[in-house]
Design a protein around this motif. Structure first.
Motif, short mmCIF file in Angstrom:
data_model
loop_
_atom_site.label_atom_id
_atom_site.label_comp_id
_atom_site.label_asym_id
_atom_site.label_seq_id
_atom_site.Cartn_x
_atom_site.Cartn_y
_atom_site.Cartn_z
N THR A 93 -0.60 13.00 5.43
CA THR A 93 -1.20 13.85 6.44
C THR A 93 -2.15 14.83 5.75
O THR A 93 -2.11 15.01 4.54
N ARG A 97 1.92 5.10 1.01
CA ARG A 97 1.97 5.77 2.30
C ARG A 97 0.75 6.67 2.49
O ARG A 97 0.31 7.35 1.56
N ASP A 98 0.22 6.67 3.68
CA ASP A 98 -0.88 7.57 4.01
C ASP A 98 -0.35 9.00 4.16
O ASP A 98 0.70 9.22 4.78
N ASP A 120 0.82 -1.20 0.00
CA ASP A 120 0.00 0.00 0.00
C ASP A 120 0.85 1.25 0.00
O ASP A 120 1.94 1.29 0.59
N GLN A 135 -1.89 16.32 1.95
CA GLN A 135 -3.00 16.22 1.00
C GLN A 135 -3.35 17.59 0.43
O GLN A 135 -3.57 17.73 -0.78
#
Length: 309
Positions: A49, A46-47, A44, A53
């Motif tokens: 912040t 990386r998410d 997946d 975004q």
């Protein structure tokens, strides 16, 4: 040919293109070290912040078509100037690659069998010379976009024409078969190279390298991954297209998603063996900042030729 490859995720990348203070230039990793031992492999992305975004969503203005055309025409000149400024002192030797290629001995039928390698995008030889020192039974073809980089390779005291053949090549238009026999290469390394090529021409480069790879041969890939810290720190006015940016010195960098990369290789005739994000946290000692790095680390093979009855 059966190849058993160890986890490249345990290796330490030695060619970063940005530090945490000024990420629109190519920067050395001399002052960057892991915050924590090891790295994490994941399927997946990386998410991000909320701040990250917002930064990406507000980045809508692209570099003008005129400038983009100019950058494409001057791509070789810009990389040549990069090596003129930095000579052989910029990137560290990739001794982690040497450890990885130790395991490639498993693909040999006998210990003294020669392994034929192509490093596509060799720079000044930070990968090939540790390999040549470590394994006397490797022959290396090495090519680079920059004529100056190739000259630095040939000037290295370790360069030996009996064990290495270096030549200048634009992978998107110069036929590799002019310098490398068709279907003669066991392993191709493509490490922090494809990201410097315009996305519209990446498939041409892959179609070029597959010609010289043996059926069953493998491509080892490592490059910048989607949402790497470097991607998020480009200044306004640096964006060329989706996930594609230009540095102040005119060199360019693309940041790969695993889906885009897999599709690219598959369309060029390869089969995917492994394709993962590698997540690391690195610290800039001078700034005291710890930042997320994201690389894409993958393996692709050339299919075996169908047997005729």
């Amino acid at each position: 040919m059966r190849i058993i490859l160890g986890s490249m995720a345990q290796s330490t990348d030695s060619k970063c293109s940005t530090d945490v203070k000024q990420t629109d230039k190519v920067e050395s990793c001399e002052n960057i070290s892991p915050c924590f031992p090891g790295q994490t492999k994941t399927s997946d992305a990386r998410d991000l912040t909320k701040e990250e975004q917002d930064r990406l969503s507000n980045e809508r203005i692209l570099v003008s078509d005129f400038k983009q055309t100019k950058l494409e025409k001057e791509a070789q000149k810009n990389w040549d100037l990069f090596y003129k400024r930095n000579t052989t002192n910029f990137f560290k030797d990739r001794h982690w690659t040497t450890r990885e290629f130790e395991e490639l001995k498993a693909c040999r039928e006998f210990e003294s069998q020669k392994l034929v390698l192509l490093e596509a995008g060799c720079g000044v030889g930070n990968c090939i010379f540790p390999l040549l020192e470590d394994d006397l039974n490797i022959f290396v073809y090495a090519c680079d976009f920059s004529p100056r980089a190739v000259e630095f390779v040939k000037q290295n005291p370790l360069y030996c024409p009996e064990r290495c053949c270096a030549f200048q090549c634009d992978l998107t238009k110069d036929d590799l078969i002019e310098n490398v026999p068709k279907g003669s290469v066991d392993v191709i390394t493509l490490i922090f190279v494809l990201s410097a090529i315009h996305p519209g021409k990446m498939k041409l480069a892959l179609e070029n390298i597959i010609q010289v790879l043996k059926p069953g041969g493998i491509v080892l890939f490592r490059d910048y991954g989607l949402y790497d810290h470097a991607m998020l720190r480009f200044k306004s006015g640096s964006k060329l297209g989706e996930n594609f940016y230009v540095r102040q010195d005119g060199t360019r960098s693309y940041f790969f998603s695993k889906e885009f990369l897999a599709k690219l290789f598959e369309e060029a005739g390869f089969l995917s063996v492994a394709n993962d994000y590698v997540l690391r946290e690195t610290v800039n000692k001078k700034e005291g900042l710890c930042v997320p790095r994201v690389f894409l680390q993958s393996k692709f093979i050339k299919p075996q030729e169908p047997q005729t009855s």
